[in-house]
Design a protein around this motif. Structure first.
Motif, mmCIF file in Angstrom:
data_model
loop_
_atom_site.group_PDB
_atom_site.id
_atom_site.type_symbol
_atom_site.label_atom_id
_atom_site.label_comp_id
_atom_site.label_asym_id
_atom_site.label_seq_id
_atom_site.Cartn_x
_atom_site.Cartn_y
_atom_site.Cartn_z
ATOM 1 N N ASP A 1 0.810 -1.161 0.196
ATOM 2 C CA ASP A 1 -0.063 -0.235 0.097
ATOM 3 C C ASP A 1 1.069 1.301 0.027
ATOM 4 O O ASP A 1 0.558 2.296 -0.666
ATOM 5 C CB ASP A 1 -0.828 0.042 1.231
ATOM 6 C CG ASP A 1 -2.246 -0.931 1.135
ATOM 7 O OD1 ASP A 1 -2.344 -1.585 -0.068
ATOM 8 O OD2 ASP A 1 -2.773 -0.831 2.013
ATOM 9 N N ARG B 1 -12.953 6.564 2.715
ATOM 10 C CA ARG B 1 -11.559 6.444 3.031
ATOM 11 C C ARG B 1 -10.945 5.422 2.187
ATOM 12 O O ARG B 1 -11.537 4.633 1.581
ATOM 13 C CB ARG B 1 -11.185 5.986 4.558
ATOM 14 C CG ARG B 1 -11.905 7.146 5.429
ATOM 15 C CD ARG B 1 -11.667 6.814 6.971
ATOM 16 N NE ARG B 1 -11.256 5.374 7.396
ATOM 17 C CZ ARG B 1 -11.040 4.894 8.672
ATOM 18 N NH1 ARG B 1 -11.632 5.845 9.703
ATOM 19 N NH2 ARG B 1 -10.547 3.719 8.995
ATOM 20 N N PRO B 2 -9.563 5.405 1.918
ATOM 21 C CA PRO B 2 -9.069 4.392 1.177
ATOM 22 C C PRO B 2 -9.083 3.184 1.681
ATOM 23 O O PRO B 2 -9.106 2.121 0.718
ATOM 24 C CB PRO B 2 -7.337 4.762 1.134
ATOM 25 C CG PRO B 2 -7.428 6.255 1.318
ATOM 26 C CD PRO B 2 -8.644 6.471 2.216
ATOM 27 N N ASP B 3 -9.497 2.784 2.812
ATOM 28 C CA ASP B 3 -9.662 1.366 3.494
ATOM 29 C C ASP B 3 -11.062 1.077 3.430
ATOM 30 O O ASP B 3 -11.536 0.032 4.050
ATOM 31 C CB ASP B 3 -9.083 1.359 4.830
ATOM 32 C CG ASP B 3 -10.216 2.270 5.660
ATOM 33 O OD1 ASP B 3 -10.578 3.217 5.394
ATOM 34 O OD2 ASP B 3 -9.583 2.066 7.181
ATOM 35 N N ARG C 1 -7.688 -3.679 -4.063
ATOM 36 C CA ARG C 1 -6.351 -3.927 -4.539
ATOM 37 C C ARG C 1 -6.404 -4.807 -5.877
ATOM 38 O O ARG C 1 -5.160 -4.923 -6.155
ATOM 39 C CB ARG C 1 -5.349 -4.435 -3.530
ATOM 40 C CG ARG C 1 -5.431 -3.351 -2.345
ATOM 41 C CD ARG C 1 -4.892 -3.982 -0.819
ATOM 42 N NE ARG C 1 -4.738 -3.148 -0.136
ATOM 43 C CZ ARG C 1 -5.758 -2.452 0.670
ATOM 44 N NH1 ARG C 1 -7.227 -2.595 0.602
ATOM 45 N NH2 ARG C 1 -5.500 -1.371 1.461
ATOM 46 N N LEU D 1 -11.723 2.454 -5.648
ATOM 47 C CA LEU D 1 -10.605 2.535 -4.504
ATOM 48 C C LEU D 1 -9.198 1.991 -4.818
ATOM 49 O O LEU D 1 -8.365 2.121 -4.087
ATOM 50 C CB LEU D 1 -11.170 1.792 -3.262
ATOM 51 C CG LEU D 1 -12.329 2.191 -2.249
ATOM 52 C CD1 LEU D 1 -13.029 1.335 -1.291
ATOM 53 C CD2 LEU D 1 -11.917 3.628 -1.664
ATOM 54 N N TRP E 1 -3.053 4.045 4.999
ATOM 55 C CA TRP E 1 -3.513 5.256 4.324
ATOM 56 C C TRP E 1 -3.396 6.286 5.317
ATOM 57 O O TRP E 1 -2.964 7.424 4.963
ATOM 58 C CB TRP E 1 -4.988 5.070 3.824
ATOM 59 C CG TRP E 1 -5.955 5.059 5.197
ATOM 60 C CD1 TRP E 1 -6.738 4.129 5.497
ATOM 61 C CD2 TRP E 1 -6.679 6.330 5.731
ATOM 62 N NE1 TRP E 1 -7.426 4.394 6.518
ATOM 63 C CE2 TRP E 1 -7.426 5.883 6.529
ATOM 64 C CE3 TRP E 1 -6.260 7.633 5.448
ATOM 65 C CZ2 TRP E 1 -8.136 6.660 7.481
ATOM 66 C CZ3 TRP E 1 -6.997 8.420 6.437
ATOM 67 C CH2 TRP E 1 -8.037 7.981 7.229
ATOM 68 N N GLY F 1 -5.951 3.904 -4.675
ATOM 69 C CA GLY F 1 -5.320 3.919 -3.290
ATOM 70 C C GLY F 1 -5.806 5.318 -2.519
ATOM 71 O O GLY F 1 -5.240 5.742 -1.593
ATOM 72 N N GLU F 2 -6.824 6.332 -2.982
ATOM 73 C CA GLU F 2 -7.002 7.446 -2.758
ATOM 74 C C GLU F 2 -8.682 7.477 -1.887
ATOM 75 O O GLU F 2 -9.344 6.537 -2.070
ATOM 76 C CB GLU F 2 -7.126 8.563 -3.770
ATOM 77 C CG GLU F 2 -5.814 8.423 -4.423
ATOM 78 C CD GLU F 2 -4.436 9.101 -3.533
ATOM 79 O OE1 GLU F 2 -4.873 9.509 -2.601
ATOM 80 O OE2 GLU F 2 -3.222 8.827 -3.887
ATOM 81 N N PHE F 3 -8.698 8.641 -1.472
ATOM 82 C CA PHE F 3 -10.236 8.850 -0.903
ATOM 83 C C PHE F 3 -11.216 8.983 -2.198
ATOM 84 O O PHE F 3 -10.724 9.612 -3.295
ATOM 85 C CB PHE F 3 -10.448 10.159 -0.146
ATOM 86 C CG PHE F 3 -10.041 9.964 1.211
ATOM 87 C CD1 PHE F 3 -10.826 10.122 2.277
ATOM 88 C CD2 PHE F 3 -8.691 9.858 1.588
ATOM 89 C CE1 PHE F 3 -10.587 9.980 3.455
ATOM 90 C CE2 PHE F 3 -8.013 9.759 2.839
ATOM 91 C CZ PHE F 3 -9.153 10.080 3.678
ATOM 92 N N ALA G 1 1.300 4.085 -3.086
ATOM 93 C CA ALA G 1 1.095 5.483 -2.741
ATOM 94 C C ALA G 1 2.267 6.385 -3.000
ATOM 95 O O ALA G 1 2.263 7.638 -2.868
ATOM 96 C CB ALA G 1 0.694 5.763 -1.609
#
Length: 474
Positions: A26, A464-466, A64, A419, A310, A422-424, A30
């Motif tokens: 991750d 959120r990224p998660d 991912r 997603l 993140w 890897g961003e909002f 990023a």
């Protein structure tokens, strides 16, 4: 002290199990400079005790672009039977992955390692941590290389994902309170002459319990325990011992034969009081360890990594208005989850071990209740699968903040496909982009913007990224 060289990196990750690999991948994806250090030589795998991937973890892997490939390696199970009475219908889970995926841990590690390598993670195998220290700006870690040469690495942050015997946790002086919950568990991958009646079943007689789950390639994972066979982990175990305890627990050994792997181990219940000490963090088994009941160990570690990665990224990029508060939220969000997993897995294993008339009656009542009370069963499945886990919303946020974001279908595609950047992700009505709150730890130029398919929806949601909701607005 002489050194082979000093390498500066933004984040040092110690441990190349699933947790460390997902976290490092991750960060590197990023654009963060990350070095992953592993004491084992490359290619020397850990014992693969984990075999179940739950729905929420599959959603994280979907974000991912790994989930579909992983699903192809195993067997999706849509139901589970506990204690011969409680039937859990996993197909009711509100997820694209409404099942338990049975696949060995090494398949998860293979995909995560490939992703980390592609993203640019620097790997150092055969390198063992000795000591670490930190100041206001950096963490300094002292290692010994495979040839015995000292090595010093410095970083802005360090994450210990180095397992139950974590050297990072020991170097921090953190306690790991708890104790053994169950000893002399035996584990084997076998072939069966007869198919089990249930695709995934857990049952016990009080003096023994066992469960069997299919890998999908003709092999079955068997785990069992016998009250009359309590010996050290070093005591040899053979197929006849597996057969005998399975007969005692399930009434049959299903003609098991040709074991390709057998092991004996014990299981502790322990949790570190803090997952963060300054610039150093703990994740996975280094932070918490519990019984194998419920198959939540690897899954909980992977979700630790998804939560922390993140936040470190936002801080290192300079996107966090309050970096310390954001990093502290890793503890406030994930420590209660670890405690919950200890409680639920501990309760399951104690029910499986029940042998007095009273405790066996309680187990029977609990199983009947789960079978009859759909809301209770749904809640239980939600917590074990991770789908039902939510975090306390940030101060001043609307109530949905902190909840898992479902995989909404948007004009631009599925949410979890978006997603993958890897961003909002900001979801808003067409033509009405909202003003983000000043507390959002994201740069507006990095946002992925999306639009509801339904033009009648007027809310805006920042994810959120998660995959958890950060903020909502009307």
């Amino acid at each position: 002290m002489s050194t082979k060289g000093t390498t500066d990196t933004q984040v040092l990750v110690i441990g190349s199990g699933p947790t460390g690999l997902l976290l490092a991948g991750d960060l590197a994806a990023a654009g963060i400079d990350v070095t992953l250090v592993e004491r084992r030589p490359h290619g020397l795998a850990n014992m693969t005790r984990a075999f179940g991937v739950h729905a929420r973890t599959l959603e994280q892997l979907d974000a991912r672009d790994l989930a579909d490939e992983l699903v192809a390696t195993g067997t999706p199970l849509g139901s589970a039977r506990l204690f011969g009475r409680a039937d859990l219908d996993l197909t009711r889970l509100p997820s694209r992955f409404n099942h338990l995926l049975v696949t060995p841990q090494y398949e998860v590690e293979r995909l995560l390692e490939r992703r980390a390598v592609t993203a640019g993670v620097t790997f150092r195998y055969g390198t063992e941590l000795r000591t670490l220290s930190q100041d206001a700006d950096t963490v300094t870690a002292e290692f010994t290389d495979a040839d015995g040469t000292p090595l010093t690495l410095t970083a802005r942050h360090l994450v210990g994902a180095d397992g139950v015997r974590s050297t990072v946790r020991s170097a921090l002086g953190l306690p790991f309170p708890g104790g053994s919950v169950i000893r002399s568990i035996v584990l084997a991958d076998v072939r069966l002459a007869e198919e089990p009646a249930d695709s995934f079943s857990v049952n016990g007689s009080g003096d023994a319990f066992a469960f069997i789950a299919p890998f999908g390639d003709g092999w079955f994972r068997v785990m069992g325990w016998s009250r009359t066979r309590q010996v050290p982990d070093t005591e040899p175990v053979d197929l006849e011992e597996i057969r005998e305890l399975t007969r005692r627990a399930l009434g049959t050994d299903l003609g098991m034969h040709d074991a390709r792997w057998i092991s004996r181990f014990h299981s502790d219940e322990r949790q570190a009081p803090s997952y963060r000490v300054g610039r150093v963090f703990l994740a996975g088994d280094a932070a918490h360890v519990h019984s194998p009941a419920g198959g939540q160990g690897m899954n909980t570690g992977l979700q630790d990594a998804a939560n922390l990665s993140w936040k470190l990224t936002a801080v290192l990029r300079g996107d966090a208005p309050d970096p310390e508060a954001l990093l502290d939220s890793y503890q406030s969000e994930r420590h209660p989850v670890g405690a919950m997993v200890l409680r639920t897995s501990g309760a399951l294993v104690r029910l499986a071990m029940a042998h007095t008339p009273l405790t066996r009656t309680l187990r029977s009542l609990a199983a009947r209740f789960l079978s009859a009370a759909r809301p209770a069963a749904t809640r239980a499945m939600g917590m074990i699968s991770g789908i039902g886990i939510a975090y306390a919303p940030p101060a001043g946020s609307a109530r949905p903040a902190g909840r898992r974001a479902p995989d909404a279908r948007l004009r631009e595609g599925r949410l979890y496909e978006l997603l993958r950047a890897g961003e909002f992700v900001l979801i808003a009505p067409e033509g009405r982009p909202p003003a983000l709150p000043g507390s959002a730890p994201v740069s507006p130029d990095r946002l992925v913007r999306a639009t509801w398919r339904d033009p009648a929806r007027r809310t805006s949601v920042l994810v959120r990224p998660d995959g958890y909701v950060h903020w909502t607005s009307n």
